[in-house]
Design an enzyme around this catalytic site. Structure first.
Site, short mmCIF file in Angstrom:
data_model
loop_
_atom_site.label_atom_id
_atom_site.label_comp_id
_atom_site.label_asym_id
_atom_site.label_seq_id
_atom_site.Cartn_x
_atom_site.Cartn_y
_atom_site.Cartn_z
N PRO A 66 18.35 36.27 -8.74
CA PRO A 66 18.22 37.65 -8.28
C PRO A 66 17.05 37.84 -7.30
O PRO A 66 16.96 38.86 -6.63
CB PRO A 66 18.00 38.46 -9.56
CG PRO A 66 17.97 37.50 -10.68
CD PRO A 66 18.23 36.12 -10.18
N GLU B 61 15.61 32.59 -19.03
CA GLU B 61 14.77 33.58 -18.34
C GLU B 61 14.54 33.19 -16.89
O GLU B 61 13.94 33.93 -16.12
CB GLU B 61 13.43 33.76 -19.06
CG GLU B 61 13.53 34.50 -20.37
CD GLU B 61 14.28 35.82 -20.24
OE1 GLU B 61 13.84 36.69 -19.47
OE2 GLU B 61 15.30 35.98 -20.94
N ARG C 210 36.95 30.95 1.90
CA ARG C 210 37.96 31.67 2.70
C ARG C 210 37.61 31.71 4.19
O ARG C 210 38.44 32.10 5.00
CB ARG C 210 38.22 33.06 2.12
CG ARG C 210 37.08 34.01 2.18
CD ARG C 210 37.36 35.26 1.37
NE ARG C 210 38.44 36.08 1.92
CZ ARG C 210 38.37 36.76 3.04
NH1 ARG C 210 37.26 36.72 3.76
NH2 ARG C 210 39.37 37.49 3.47
N ASP D 52 39.03 41.15 8.31
CA ASP D 52 38.72 41.84 7.07
C ASP D 52 37.39 42.60 7.15
O ASP D 52 36.65 42.50 8.12
CB ASP D 52 38.74 40.88 5.87
CG ASP D 52 37.77 39.72 6.04
OD1 ASP D 52 36.88 39.82 6.89
OD2 ASP D 52 37.93 38.74 5.32
#
Ligand code: ADE
Length: 254
Positions: free
Chosen positions: A88, A115, A153, A168
């Site tokens: 993160p 953690e 993709r 897209d």
């Protein structure tokens, strides 16, 4: 493109690798995905991969040695690959980052658990850190799968229809226009007439304007720094004029 994934849960990847576009891309050898169990690089009898944090606190931290060994093993197999830690704390994944990663000569994806990862891994052993969003998952595996899916993709051949990756959402810098298929009328709602007209110029214009309108309403931030044509600007001015007229009518009516 070859992906090596260092993880404590290699079995999680069977969901991604066993279905849909990714499965077909593997079968057709456009991509190769190799999940590698980090536990296999732990040297002790119990195959320990985590330990308590220095300084105290809750939870466990992933030990650096097995991860480092795993990265070295993957690098030996894929010397030109780019090594990414999923965390993160990384830079946010978006279509531009996915395109950047699709240009790499292989990816080694490192998934943390518990953690977190000993800081010396992120500081010295990886080329990049990537986050898939501002929320915390229980591990990097789902994030690695998102990266593999988004990158796969973009590899020529994987989608079958080259057009779809170029058209897209985000690849044009705008959100994608609405799509319709049969039936022409569904629960009282009709497909826009222009899409049935066979007039390719009119369809192209309708789609561009639908993309623009949608982006203005839902993600105006995407339009900043975006190249817009004179046709786009004219359309936006017309929208602006329509909005002004509606507001004018309401304020004189109240
Ligand atoms: N690991 C835990 N949460 C994550 C996130 N949001 N992105 C990437 N890896 C993660």
């Amino acid at each position: 493109m070859q992906f090596a994934v260092l993880t404590l849960f290699p079995e999680m990847f069977s969901a991604l690798l066993g279905a849909g576009v990714v499965k077909r891309a593997i079968e057709n050898r456009y991509i190769l995905v190799e999940p590698i169990n980090i536990r296999g690089f732990a040297k002790d009898r119990h195959h320990t991969v985590d330990d308590r944090p220095y300084g105290g606190g809750c939870g466990m931290v992933m030990k650096p040695e097995p991860v480092a060994e795993g990265i070295r093993y993957a690098r030996k197999k894929h010397p030109e690959a780019y090594t990414v830690l999923l965390t993160p704390q990384g830079r946010l994944l978006n279509q531009k980052v996915a395109q950047e990663l699709a240009g790499c000569k292989g990816l080694i994806l490192v998934c943390g658990r518990y953690e977190g990862m000993d800081e010396r891994v992120s500081e010295h052993l990886v080329d990049d850190e990537i986050s898939i969003g501002d929320y915390v998952l229980t591990g990097g595996e789902l994030a690695a799968m998102v990266v593999i899916d988004a990158v796969a993709r973009l590899i020529p051949g994987t989608l079958g229809c080259e057009h779809s990756a170029q058209e897209d959402s985000f690849s044009t810098g705008l959100l994608e226009y609405p799509q319709y298929t049969r039936p022409r009328s569904f629960e009282g709602v009709n497909v826009p007439e222009v899409l049935l007209s066979g007039d390719h110029g009119a369809i192209r214009q309708w789609r561009r304007q639908a993309s623009l309108g949608r982006t203005i309403l839902r993600r105006p931030d995407l339009l900043m720094g975006q190249p817009l044509t004179t046709g786009d600007i004219e359309y936006m001015k017309k929208l602006q004029q329509d909005i002004k007229t509606i507001i004018g009518k309401h304020s004189t009516g109240s």
